[in-house]
Design a protein around this motif. Sequence first.
Motif, PDB file in Angstrom:
ATOM      1  N   GLY B 589     -18.772  -1.756 -21.050  1.00 42.28           N
ATOM      2  CA  GLY B 589     -18.366  -3.152 -20.963  1.00 42.28           C
ATOM      3  C   GLY B 589     -19.214  -3.914 -19.990  1.00 42.28           C
ATOM      4  O   GLY B 589     -20.392  -4.130 -20.216  1.00 42.28           O
ATOM      5  N   SER B 590     -18.601  -4.293 -18.882  1.00 38.76           N
ATOM      6  CA  SER B 590     -19.283  -5.175 -17.948  1.00 38.76           C
ATOM      7  C   SER B 590     -20.657  -4.639 -17.589  1.00 38.76           C
ATOM      8  O   SER B 590     -20.839  -3.458 -17.313  1.00 38.76           O
ATOM      9  N   ALA B 591     -21.606  -5.531 -17.583  1.00 34.05           N
ATOM     10  CA  ALA B 591     -22.979  -5.111 -17.331  1.00 34.05           C
ATOM     11  C   ALA B 591     -23.319  -5.106 -15.851  1.00 34.05           C
ATOM     12  O   ALA B 591     -24.474  -4.946 -15.487  1.00 34.05           O
ATOM     13  N   ILE B 592     -22.320  -5.312 -15.017  1.00 35.20           N
ATOM     14  CA  ILE B 592     -22.571  -5.242 -13.573  1.00 35.20           C
ATOM     15  C   ILE B 592     -21.427  -4.490 -12.898  1.00 35.20           C
ATOM     16  O   ILE B 592     -20.313  -4.439 -13.415  1.00 35.20           O
ATOM     17  N   PRO B 593     -21.703  -3.903 -11.730  1.00 33.34           N
ATOM     18  CA  PRO B 593     -20.616  -3.238 -10.999  1.00 33.34           C
ATOM     19  C   PRO B 593     -19.676  -4.256 -10.379  1.00 33.34           C
ATOM     20  O   PRO B 593     -19.987  -5.442 -10.311  1.00 33.34           O
ATOM     21  N   SER B 594     -18.528  -3.793  -9.926  1.00 37.85           N
ATOM     22  CA  SER B 594     -17.572  -4.705  -9.315  1.00 37.85           C
ATOM     23  C   SER B 594     -17.120  -4.136  -7.974  1.00 37.85           C
ATOM     24  O   SER B 594     -17.443  -3.005  -7.616  1.00 37.85           O
ATOM     25  N   THR B 595     -16.365  -4.925  -7.249  1.00 35.65           N
ATOM     26  CA  THR B 595     -15.862  -4.485  -5.946  1.00 35.65           C
ATOM     27  C   THR B 595     -14.350  -4.666  -5.920  1.00 35.65           C
ATOM     28  O   THR B 595     -13.778  -5.347  -6.765  1.00 35.65           O
ATOM     29  N   ILE B 596     -13.718  -4.061  -4.955  1.00 31.37           N
ATOM     30  CA  ILE B 596     -12.288  -4.301  -4.744  1.00 31.37           C
ATOM     31  C   ILE B 596     -12.007  -4.139  -3.258  1.00 31.37           C
ATOM     32  O   ILE B 596     -12.290  -3.100  -2.659  1.00 31.37           O
ATOM     33  N   TYR B 597     -11.511  -5.208  -2.664  1.00 35.44           N
ATOM     34  CA  TYR B 597     -11.220  -5.168  -1.234  1.00 35.44           C
ATOM     35  C   TYR B 597      -9.950  -4.340  -1.013  1.00 35.44           C
ATOM     36  O   TYR B 597      -8.943  -4.539  -1.677  1.00 35.44           O
ATOM     37  N   LYS B 598     -10.035  -3.419  -0.084  1.00 37.11           N
ATOM     38  CA  LYS B 598      -8.885  -2.565   0.215  1.00 37.11           C
ATOM     39  C   LYS B 598      -8.717  -2.456   1.720  1.00 37.11           C
ATOM     40  O   LYS B 598      -9.699  -2.332   2.459  1.00 37.11           O
ATOM     41  N   SER B 599      -7.490  -2.475   2.128  1.00 39.10           N
ATOM     42  CA  SER B 599      -7.168  -2.275   3.529  1.00 39.10           C
ATOM     43  C   SER B 599      -6.205  -1.092   3.592  1.00 39.10           C
ATOM     44  O   SER B 599      -5.051  -1.207   3.203  1.00 39.10           O
ATOM     45  N   TRP B 600      -6.706   0.033   4.037  1.00 36.93           N
ATOM     46  CA  TRP B 600      -5.940   1.276   3.973  1.00 36.93           C
ATOM     47  C   TRP B 600      -5.222   1.526   5.292  1.00 36.93           C
ATOM     48  O   TRP B 600      -5.791   1.308   6.357  1.00 36.93           O
ATOM     49  N   THR B 601      -4.009   1.982   5.213  1.00 35.76           N
ATOM     50  CA  THR B 601      -3.273   2.418   6.404  1.00 35.76           C
ATOM     51  C   THR B 601      -2.835   3.857   6.174  1.00 35.76           C
ATOM     52  O   THR B 601      -2.102   4.153   5.225  1.00 35.76           O
ATOM     53  N   ILE B 602      -3.302   4.730   7.055  1.00 36.34           N
ATOM     54  CA  ILE B 602      -3.111   6.166   6.850  1.00 36.34           C
ATOM     55  C   ILE B 602      -2.546   6.768   8.131  1.00 36.34           C
ATOM     56  O   ILE B 602      -3.065   6.496   9.225  1.00 36.34           O
ATOM     57  N   PRO B 603      -1.493   7.554   8.013  1.00 39.24           N
ATOM     58  CA  PRO B 603      -0.915   8.127   9.240  1.00 39.24           C
ATOM     59  C   PRO B 603      -1.884   9.078   9.936  1.00 39.24           C
ATOM     60  O   PRO B 603      -2.620   9.819   9.279  1.00 39.24           O
ATOM     61  N   ARG B 604      -1.861   9.032  11.268  1.00 36.97           N
ATOM     62  CA  ARG B 604      -2.700   9.960  12.038  1.00 36.97           C
ATOM     63  C   ARG B 604      -1.864  11.173  12.439  1.00 36.97           C
ATOM     64  O   ARG B 604      -0.649  11.135  12.460  1.00 36.97           O
ATOM     65  N   ASN B 605      -2.535  12.234  12.742  1.00 34.28           N
ATOM     66  CA  ASN B 605      -1.901  13.450  13.257  1.00 34.28           C
ATOM     67  C   ASN B 605      -0.705  13.889  12.417  1.00 34.28           C
ATOM     68  O   ASN B 605       0.402  14.081  12.935  1.00 34.28           O
ATOM     69  N   PRO B 606      -0.863  13.995  11.113  1.00 35.10           N
ATOM     70  CA  PRO B 606       0.289  14.342  10.266  1.00 35.10           C
ATOM     71  C   PRO B 606       0.741  15.787  10.494  1.00 35.10           C
ATOM     72  O   PRO B 606      -0.060  16.650  10.834  1.00 35.10           O
ATOM     73  N   ASN B 607       2.002  15.993  10.301  1.00 34.87           N
ATOM     74  CA  ASN B 607       2.550  17.351  10.317  1.00 34.87           C
ATOM     75  C   ASN B 607       2.950  17.746   8.907  1.00 34.87           C
ATOM     76  O   ASN B 607       3.326  16.888   8.098  1.00 34.87           O
ATOM     77  N   LEU B 608       2.881  19.040   8.642  1.00 39.58           N
ATOM     78  CA  LEU B 608       3.338  19.518   7.337  1.00 39.58           C
ATOM     79  C   LEU B 608       4.832  19.260   7.198  1.00 39.58           C
ATOM     80  O   LEU B 608       5.594  19.456   8.149  1.00 39.58           O
TER      81      LEU B 608
END
Lengths: 245, 791
Positions: B589-608
């Motif tokens: 399809g599209s003849a050019i690549p695209s982008t998507i802005y993302k703002s990720w929030t990920i927990p630090r120091n996770p425990n099982l």
Amino acid sequence: MNIKILKNTWLKLSFVWLLLIKSSLVLAHSDDFTRVEVKLQIPALDNKLTAQNGDLINLTQAYLSSFSFELIACPQINLKPVNNDKVNLLSWLIPAAHANHGVSFTKPTQIPVQQRHNLLVKTDIYLGIYKLPKGKYCQMNYTLGKVPDNQGLSSEITKSSLFIAGKQFELNIGTSHIIAKSDYAFGKNFPINLEIPASHKPLSLVISINVSEALKIITHSVPSHKNGRLVLLSLSEQVTLELML
Amino acid sequence: MFKKSNNKMINDYRTSFIFVMLLFLIGGCGGSSSSEKMVDIVPDPIVDDGTGSGNDSGNDNDTPVSDSSLSVVGHSENNLMAIASVITQENAQVIIEFSSENTALKQTLKSDLGKEHVFTIVGMRENTPYNFKAIITDSNNQVYETDIETHTTGDLPADAPIVEVLTHEQNSLGGITFFAATEGASTFYGVDEAGEYVWYLHGDNIPMSASPVVKSLGDGRLMLLLTRAVWIIDTKGEILQTYDLPTYHHDVNLLSNGNLLVLTTEVATINNEQIKGDKIIELDQQGNTLWQWSSFEHMDTERFPGVLANRINNGQKDWTHSNALFYDPHDDTILLSSRSQSWVLNIDHQTGNVLWILGDDKEISNSYSGSFFTLNNGSWMASQHAAMFTNLGDILIFDNRNESELAGNINNSRAVRYNINTNEMTAVQNWEYIAPKYTQALGDVDELSNGNILINAGGPGSSNTAHIIEVTPELPSQVTWELIVLNTAIYRAERISWQNLMSSSVGLVQTPPNNVNSPIDIANCSEAVNFVDTNNSDNYIDYNLDGNTNADLFGDALKPTLSVTCDDEVLYVTSNGATNFDWINLGQGSAIPSTIYKSWTIPRNPNLTSQQVAIPLLGPIAVTVTGLQIFGPNENSADNYANPVTDGLLNYCGGHTREYHFHERAKCFFEWETLGGAESLLPAQTSGVVMAYALDGFPIMSPWECSDESCSSTVKVNSSYRYIGTGDYSNENAWNYHEYQADLSPLDECNGMIRPDGSYAYYATDEWPYYMACFKGPTHLVSDNNPRFNP
């Protein structure tokens, strides 16, 4: 022959006749389209390959998996709705696609292939009859991708879009090793100069790929995935089209 | 405020600065506080969605004020906005918190490092006292809080319609719902979850059309469709861009390259009749027409299926009356909703050809045969609005049903969804929701980010009250939120998140935090060490060896932007989703690549945790150390459960386009040289290489690991799943055709294990599930990154 059988036969013949008429009518209305038989030809590789560094390689296995071609109209083309014969009336002529990869072949100029070619034997595949919009085409897209195995090949081959294995010619002993390999899809648009004219009779379009020229870029000492990339990048330069009126 | 420049707002800022400076002079500010207290580093944007109980309006802690002060004044032209200003003696970053007695705490984005910080506060209710506090982070990451300032908002415009929330359930997406009244109104509005107005845009110089439309661009920007004009604005009301249109009829799409697809009309004389049809034009930012499509060239000018198509206005027969465009970059096609024909057409953007038509095929000419779907279940829409593709590839439509066999004036209008098979040319109605009223004109439906569906039965019909309803997407649907707008006709309704509403409070929309030294904060964020600085083009993978990056070929929007910061609890990753490797044209399809802005929030120091939690069916489950999204091991065929690696066109890096995402291990990180001359982006066959972070916080390692704690050797880590299918990848549910066998490798069912150093990690294996099959860690932040997560 009893009356019932005669009736059934007559009904069947009428049905076929109606189908033919319908098909003719549809085609008669399709002045903007030309029926084109499309074939794919790949000459067999010589199993003695001369690598870029001069090494002679005795090819033992060589496979390439074509996913699709697409003709891309020159920008000026602007046409009315199209009914693709391949999708509709003549779909039974086309080899069944085994995987759709999330892709729908809905564009009139998309030509599905979805086959793995053994490059050591000649490939001559009838891809079907397409109603192509008449006009000029300036680019073609050739996409390779993994296709399912229907030849009992090893998983290493079936997971590849390109797989070239062989032995050094002077040391034609022992096991062969992989020389060029890619396990991903690759596509590229490249320029073409093709005009589909108006025609009341089907035309024939032959797509040829001279893989042996593309393989000349291989260097024996280079890792197989890097050779694979070089082959893929150069493959489109070896695609030629011949339209027979 | 609504002039086509930012000068007015700059004046607002200047006024605020002067005000603040006066405060400094009067109050003798400038002395240092003797009782400064270090507090935790404050996170980047976190916006309470309004459902929580947090109401931190009181100044009940004893944190002393630093040598900086906060001032808050009302916005000079908008009673629901305020200007908050802070001047710091040293370089610092500032966040403004605000809340009222009845609203949850909200936060702005963090300002850039500097001494002057001005915020436009949006999202407040009318005539409500709000408390404000500035959180100041200095360049040593010490954090201070200012005293609380108060400000009471003013009145709404007098013509604001009366609204009332009838339903508000916990599983509503939340956020602000935008709309505009038709017929002479001059105001766009936004209401919060409780049905309180929190935003409006009013101005005599806004060229409102008879059916004004506000559309969310998904990133905090809004697009206003006006009379022969399109304005792109931020939520402060600042105009970011304007387009003048030669003509306009009902819909416009903004393409990723900045061009507009505009739906317009044109008239032709056929058989001595004036026929009004549609024309789609593509305009560049200078207003040049780059492409156009005419219904007269592509549709049957002899088909007039009902009253609407035969209706005559100004001597012109309303033959097509299209009312919606939906551009699909995946296929480079356009959906066009033709109300008079009761059709939705799919148009090839390259050639203009009509690829297929959704709708009834009665009274069609031969030239269309083969273009229609056989409907195997349900009924076709009629006189519809607002056709769109859903995330799953279905088509969602607001079905007014003026001329349906199940006529709307008896059965009400509805939202309807069709699943289509373009190979077999079959369609199935797989969902519908009957609206509480008949809407004989207007109407809208949108798929929300959590999968819920927002319906606007907004036109006149069986009542003059508009109903804006959020429902769940399954059958039978549950109403999660419903707003009525009394005696008002509304064309379209849009929902945006609080986070997007706040995104323009400071700085530029879509601009990741810009730390002064490096956007990847290695000094204060231990995880940042594992990230690749894709802002640096040396870290670009030039697969096709042409020496060019995607940005070189397709424009600066394709330059990757990545920022990584931390607080004690959360890893923050923001990215524009541009790949740091070459785009390959797979003919999709599209003849050019695209982008998507993302703002990720990920927990630090996770425990099982004691549980294994299923990953969402679709959408992100992890983010790579280059800031790109990773999806799970299923998509597309087999009702989206097929294995996209064996049944997918994945490129050389293990992912594919339409907002690039990985399914397979990002192989290109390990295989190809970079423009900076590195042999590979990440080291291959090396233990301890983090290539991603799962949304539960555990790292995803490359598939090489130390054999023991002293790392005496490196071993390849393989999946413990075994394929048990027949090779019919298109039709196989990947989850059913992979069997976990514990003896195949040390990896558990989630594709992780305890590392030799005692920590837990997932592994990016060569085989299914490629990254992970379930979460073993905390999942409280997963839905912030993927609203489809529903444990």
